[in-house]
Design an enzyme around this catalytic site. Structure first.
Site, PDB file in Angstrom:
ATOM      1  N   PRO A  81       0.824  -1.217   0.000  1.00  0.00           N
ATOM      2  CA  PRO A  81       0.000   0.000   0.000  1.00  0.00           C
ATOM      3  C   PRO A  81       0.853   1.259   0.000  1.00  0.00           C
ATOM      4  O   PRO A  81       1.968   1.258   0.538  1.00  0.00           O
ATOM      5  CB  PRO A  81      -0.804  -0.116   1.299  1.00  0.00           C
ATOM      6  N   ASP A  82       0.332   2.322  -0.638  1.00  0.00           N
ATOM      7  CA  ASP A  82       1.000   3.603  -0.492  1.00  0.00           C
ATOM      8  C   ASP A  82       0.606   4.187   0.864  1.00  0.00           C
ATOM      9  O   ASP A  82      -0.030   3.525   1.681  1.00  0.00           O
ATOM     10  CB  ASP A  82       0.671   4.551  -1.656  1.00  0.00           C
ATOM     11  N   PHE A  83       0.978   5.427   1.114  1.00  0.00           N
ATOM     12  CA  PHE A  83       0.749   5.977   2.452  1.00  0.00           C
ATOM     13  C   PHE A  83      -0.559   6.753   2.579  1.00  0.00           C
ATOM     14  O   PHE A  83      -1.246   6.637   3.582  1.00  0.00           O
ATOM     15  CB  PHE A  83       1.929   6.894   2.845  1.00  0.00           C
ATOM     16  N   ARG A  84      -0.902   7.523   1.558  1.00  0.00           N
ATOM     17  CA  ARG A  84      -1.945   8.524   1.752  1.00  0.00           C
ATOM     18  C   ARG A  84      -3.256   8.277   1.017  1.00  0.00           C
ATOM     19  O   ARG A  84      -4.184   9.049   1.165  1.00  0.00           O
ATOM     20  CB  ARG A  84      -1.392   9.902   1.358  1.00  0.00           C
ATOM     21  N   ASN A 155      11.135   4.446  -1.348  1.00  0.00           N
ATOM     22  CA  ASN A 155      10.591   3.195  -0.831  1.00  0.00           C
ATOM     23  C   ASN A 155      11.610   2.414  -0.014  1.00  0.00           C
ATOM     24  O   ASN A 155      12.814   2.480  -0.269  1.00  0.00           O
ATOM     25  CB  ASN A 155      10.078   2.337  -1.991  1.00  0.00           C
ATOM     26  N   ASP A 157      11.117  -1.003   0.361  1.00  0.00           N
ATOM     27  CA  ASP A 157      10.792  -2.401   0.068  1.00  0.00           C
ATOM     28  C   ASP A 157      11.907  -3.164  -0.651  1.00  0.00           C
ATOM     29  O   ASP A 157      11.812  -4.375  -0.839  1.00  0.00           O
ATOM     30  CB  ASP A 157       9.506  -2.483  -0.766  1.00  0.00           C
ATOM     31  N   HIS A 174      15.215   6.894   1.882  1.00  0.00           N
ATOM     32  CA  HIS A 174      14.640   6.707   3.215  1.00  0.00           C
ATOM     33  C   HIS A 174      15.109   5.419   3.869  1.00  0.00           C
ATOM     34  O   HIS A 174      14.445   4.890   4.768  1.00  0.00           O
ATOM     35  CB  HIS A 174      13.109   6.760   3.134  1.00  0.00           C
TER      36      HIS A 174
END
Length: 368
Positions: A81-84, A155, A157, A174
């Site tokens: 999933p994305d964040f927003r 990301n 991941d 990040h």
């Protein structure tokens, strides 16, 4: 004898070195204003300010130092999933962790007080569970064709690495799960060590194993308020000066300093933005507005370099690949790599099950 005019220390000395490239970011405000008044208007490098113009630029080998920037949108088709996003975004589905606010799960102070919610979330997002998307393989294809300067990702991941992108070409702005460090003594731990504890049947908070230290081990993911990795700073300072095409994919461009990277390329460098919606338009900050004209100018009459491709990142990459004549190659690569990953997972699962059966049989025999 007439005195020689003195120049500002920041003013470019064209007489002594006429070929020296001016860097406005090193000027003071007064010198910057003078520079902007006299500098030549930016050239339009694109034959047309649309996707066809981007494709022609690449086909004509005028884009050989391409930088790609990516956010959560390149991984959503993998199941991450994305964040927003409303309803499906990560922040929308964190109620089960009983957090004071959704962002707390990525806040260092909260992690030190209660690391369990982050570790539970890590079980769902841990690298190796998901397969790279067509977008990841398109980025790798750019590198294989000798066109990729660097790939910058927000990301965590590690799907770029799973897709086979070499480490030198990758900047994980990040951080990632590759390593972890003790918050007390800074001892380093591997991804496999952390995985054994976080993903085990009985999830354990990773604790330091050094004598006398029981500090919590935090994966090297950048939390809110932490500094970005040194590699990010080092690569940004040199990469964007030579970038001749910037491709931005699947990011809302709301998180700084990552979002500001779009303004670090030359004002003549074309920028392609693949996303579900237009963001990042208009001025970003006064300095960027003076130097580079602010954010994207997709709909402005004086737009000479910004191209927006609306849609998912996978669809955008397939469309771009098709227009470049790489479409069949990309589809075949995705198919082959996904089959390979599935086969490896099946083999690993069988090996693990066999090992557990063997261990269980051995335990039963010893009790007899």
């Amino acid at each position: 004898m007439a005195e020689k005019d003195e120049k500002s220390p920041n003013e470019p000395d064209d007489e002594k070195n006429p070929d020296k490239k001016v860097d406005p970011s090193e000027m003071g405000l007064v010198d910057l204003m003078k520079y902007l008044e006299t500098k030549e208007p930016p050239k339009q490098i694109l034959s047309s300010v649309d996707l066809e113009g981007i494709v022609k630029l690449i086909k004509d080998k005028k884009a050989t130092q391409i930088i790609t920037m990516a956010g959560a949108g390149i991984s959503t088709s993998a199941g991450i999933p994305d964040f927003r996003s409303p309803e499906t975004g990560l922040y929308h589905n964190l109620e089960k962790y009983d957090l004071p606010n959704p962002q707390a799960i990525f806040t260092l102070d909260y992690f030190m007080m209660n690391p369990e919610p982050f570790c539970m979330l890590a079980r769902e997002l841990w690298p190796g569970i998901f397969k790279p998307t067509p977008c990841h393989y398109f980025i790798k294809m750019l590198n294989e064709k000798g066109l990729l300067k660097r790939h910058y990702t927000q990301n965590i991941d590690t799907l770029e690495s799973v897709a086979g992108l070499e480490e030198e070409k990758l900047v994980e702005a990040h951080g990632s799960f590759r390593l972890g460090h003790c918050l007390e003594c800074n001892a380093e731990y591997t991804q496999d060590w952390m995985k054994e504890r976080i993903l085990g049947k009985d999830m354990r908070i990773p604790k330091c194993e050094r004598d006398g230290c029981e500090g919590t081990i935090k994966p090297d993911i950048v939390f809110f308020g932490e500094s970005l990795p040194n590699r990010f700073v080092q690569c940004v300072s040199k990469d964007f000066k030579s970038c001749d095409l910037l491709i931005i994919m699947g990011t809302s461009l709301t998180v700084q300093p990552f979002a500001s990277l779009t303004s670090k390329v030359s004002e003549e460098t074309p920028r392609l933005y693949i996303n579900l919606e237009k963001t990042g338009c208009g001025p970003t900050n006064p300095f960027a507005m003076l130097m580079f004209g602010g954010g994207f100018k997709f709909d402005d009459e004086d737009n000479y370099r910004d191209v927006f491709l609306e849609g998912t990142c996978d669809d955008g990459c397939y469309k771009l690949a098709d227009m470049l004549g790489w479409g069949d190659e990309l589809r075949q690569k995705v198919k082959q790599e996904h089959e390979r990953i599935d086969a490896e997972k099946k083999k690993d699962t069988k090996t693990r099950i066999d090992a557990e059966k063997k261990k269980k049989t051995k335990t039963t025999s010893s009790k007899s």
